[in-house]
Design an enzyme around this catalytic site. Structure first.
Site, PDB file in Angstrom:
ATOM      1  N   LYS A  35       7.604  -3.731  13.058  1.00 12.87           N
ATOM      2  CA  LYS A  35       8.363  -3.787  11.803  1.00 12.87           C
ATOM      3  C   LYS A  35       9.849  -3.606  12.057  1.00 12.87           C
ATOM      4  CE  LYS A  35       6.570  -1.751   8.246  1.00 12.87           C
ATOM      5  NZ  LYS A  35       6.108  -0.648   7.352  1.00 12.87           N
ATOM      6  N   LYS A 208       9.885  11.494 -11.081  1.00 11.73           N
ATOM      7  CA  LYS A 208       9.237  10.232 -10.734  1.00 11.73           C
ATOM      8  C   LYS A 208       7.775  10.205 -11.173  1.00 11.73           C
ATOM      9  CE  LYS A 208       8.606   6.182  -8.901  1.00 11.73           C
ATOM     10  NZ  LYS A 208       8.711   5.920  -7.474  1.00 11.73           N
ATOM     11  N   ASN A 255       1.821  -4.898 -23.493  1.00  9.24           N
ATOM     12  CA  ASN A 255       1.074  -6.142 -23.333  1.00  9.24           C
ATOM     13  C   ASN A 255      -0.316  -5.805 -22.809  1.00  9.24           C
ATOM     14  OD1 ASN A 255       3.154  -7.965 -24.113  1.00  9.24           O
ATOM     15  ND2 ASN A 255       4.119  -7.654 -22.134  1.00  9.24           N
ATOM     16  N   GLY A 257      -4.017  -6.142 -21.377  1.00 13.33           N
ATOM     17  CA  GLY A 257      -4.536  -7.060 -20.372  1.00 13.33           C
ATOM     18  C   GLY A 257      -5.332  -6.336 -19.318  1.00 13.33           C
ATOM     19  N   CYS A 264       1.896   2.454  -6.386  1.00 11.32           N
ATOM     20  CA  CYS A 264       2.579   3.610  -6.980  1.00 11.32           C
ATOM     21  C   CYS A 264       1.799   4.224  -8.137  1.00 11.32           C
ATOM     22  CB  CYS A 264       3.980   3.202  -7.446  1.00 11.32           C
ATOM     23  SG  CYS A 264       5.116   2.841  -6.091  1.00 11.32           S
TER      24      CYS A 264
END
Length: 439
Positions: A35, A208, A255, A257, A264
């Site tokens: 990486k 968070k 929305n 669905g 996360c």
């Protein structure tokens, strides 16, 4: 300033390139040699709009480099900690081994007066433990917690133009020093008047996870309403429109669905519940268990609906799945609802072909048992049923008339309530969606 970024996965790579864009000299430290080598050559190991251009520009400026050697982080004024915190195997809690290992390695090159700024999403209380680790070895170094709020698909913008900066600072005289260093890092962002929240470790850590939990709750709320709409014959899209006009609620993320996935929200709300239990406050977050359950039930319901429109049997039916990433503008397939549904359809005997503009290569490595197509038309050739499961714009913009010439049967399930129902039905399609009544 000279900065280091420890951990150059999705968060760290974007942060490193963005800090170089702001004019800093940045060294990215990544233990994965492959990486690090790819990033150093300007090769992007994941799909993120705008990031490849930013990475090449930052490398070309000479202000950004990548290495596997922690020694090269020596001398940085601020060290950003961007290491992953995956969910533990067979548990809800976060695995902090990688964070702790990164801090232990960093301590070896840390000098007095330097700042370690945590950006990883961690359980509350982690920053205090890491601060103790640092103080024990380098008493005059500091730790702050500076959480990130990146949205996949908008990560570059969210880093360079954040909607807020959160600083969790140490107590005592070190607090103002740490804040001054962070303000210097983000000077161009601060000068624009970006809101700042300056607080303690615990609050910064919780920001968070609390934000992700609220977002997950809002998504699962409208999906719970979709379940009731299916039971009563009401229409969840019109319901969302009506309650969304209330500015206390708002229309964003209402929305209904297939629900949320990715690396996360699912693991963060589970880790939040686990940490609350460890602190003896588990009753405060019991509602998140139902948030998680609602989210997972949507996948089951999608398979049930597919079987229903296929005359109660998926055996031998050709099914096109449009979308594999957990959200559009990403190649992230972690906990992808779309792939989960595709695999369940295949297990029930359907002949499934999956298309996605960015995630197919990742899918082939992780889900080799599925069949993949390079375009929606190829996936839908002679299909008995088409499922829209990730709302990529190119799928939303499909011409239902032209697309109808590819399939065997004009039947579409809109797993994201993203298609224009009227235009698809006008083109002769049978349209069904979660939480919407059948016509």
């Amino acid at each position: 300033m000279r900065l280091s970024v420890i951990g150059c996965g999705y968060l760290g790579a974007v942060h490193a390139a963005s800090m170089a864009e702001l004019g800093h000299d940045v060294i990215g430290v990544e233990v994965d040699e492959a990486k690090a080598a790819r990033l150093a050559k300007g090769e992007v190991p994941f799909y993120e709009p705008g990031f490849e251009e930013l990475l090449k520009r930052s490398l070309g400026s000479g202000r950004l480099a990548f290495t596997t050697d922690f020694e090269q982080a020596a001398g940085a004024q601020v060290h950003f900690l961007c290491v992953g915190t995956p969910q533990k195997r067979s548990e809800y809690g976060a695995d902090l081994r990688f964070v702790e290992s990164a801090v232990e390695s960093l301590i070896g090159v840390l000098s007095p007066g330097e700042l370690v700024a945590g950006k990883s999403t961690v359980p509350v209380g982690t920053a205090a433990l890491l601060a103790d680790m640092i103080e024990d070895k380098v008493p005059d170094a500091m730790l702050a917690w500076n959480p990130e709020f990146l949205r996949e698909g908008l990560a570059v913008k969210d880093t360079l133009e954040p909607d807020r900066l959160v600083y969790g600072l140490p107590d005592g005289e070190a607090g103002p020093v740490a804040r001054a260093l962070l303000d210097e890092v983000y000077s161009s962002i601060v000068s624009r008047g970006t809101p700042q929240v300056v607080t303690d470790y615990q609050t910064a850590e919780m920001v968070k996870t609390a934000a992700n939990s609220f977002l997950a709750t809002k998504i699962s709320f409208i999906n719970a309403m979709a379940e009731l709409c299916e039971a009563t014959g009401a229409d969840v899209k019109q319901l969302a429109d009506a309650i969304g006009y209330d500015d206390r609620i708002g229309r964003k993320f209402l929305n209904a669905g297939l629900g949320f996935g990715g690396g996360c929200l699912p693991k963060d709300i589970r880790a939040f519940m686990a940490r609350a239990g460890e602190l003896g406050a588990d009753q405060a977050l019991t509602f998140l268990r139902e948030v998680d359950n609602i989210n997972m039930r949507r996948r089951i319901r999608m398979v049930e609906l597919a079987r229903q429109v296929c005359d109660d049997s998926l055996l031998g039916k050709r099914v096109a799945v449009l979308g594999a990433a957990f959200k559009p503008n990403s190649d992230d397939i972690r906990d992808s609802p779309a792939l989960n549904v595709a695999a369940q359809l295949q297990l029930q005997g359907a002949v499934v072909r999956v298309a996605d503009p960015a995630a197919v290569e990742n899918c082939r490595k992780t889900w080799p048992q599925l069949d993949y197509a390079d375009s929606p038309e190829e996936a839908a050739e002679r299909a008995d049923l088409v499922l829209l499961l990730t709302e990529w714009q190119q799928y939303r913009d499909l011409d239902p008339v032209a697309f109808g010439k590819v399939v065997k049967r004009k039947s579409v399930l809109d797993g994201r309530n993203a298609l224009n129902r009227e235009s698809w039905e006008a083109a002769g399609w049978s349209y069904r969606a979660l939480g919407r009544r059948a016509t």
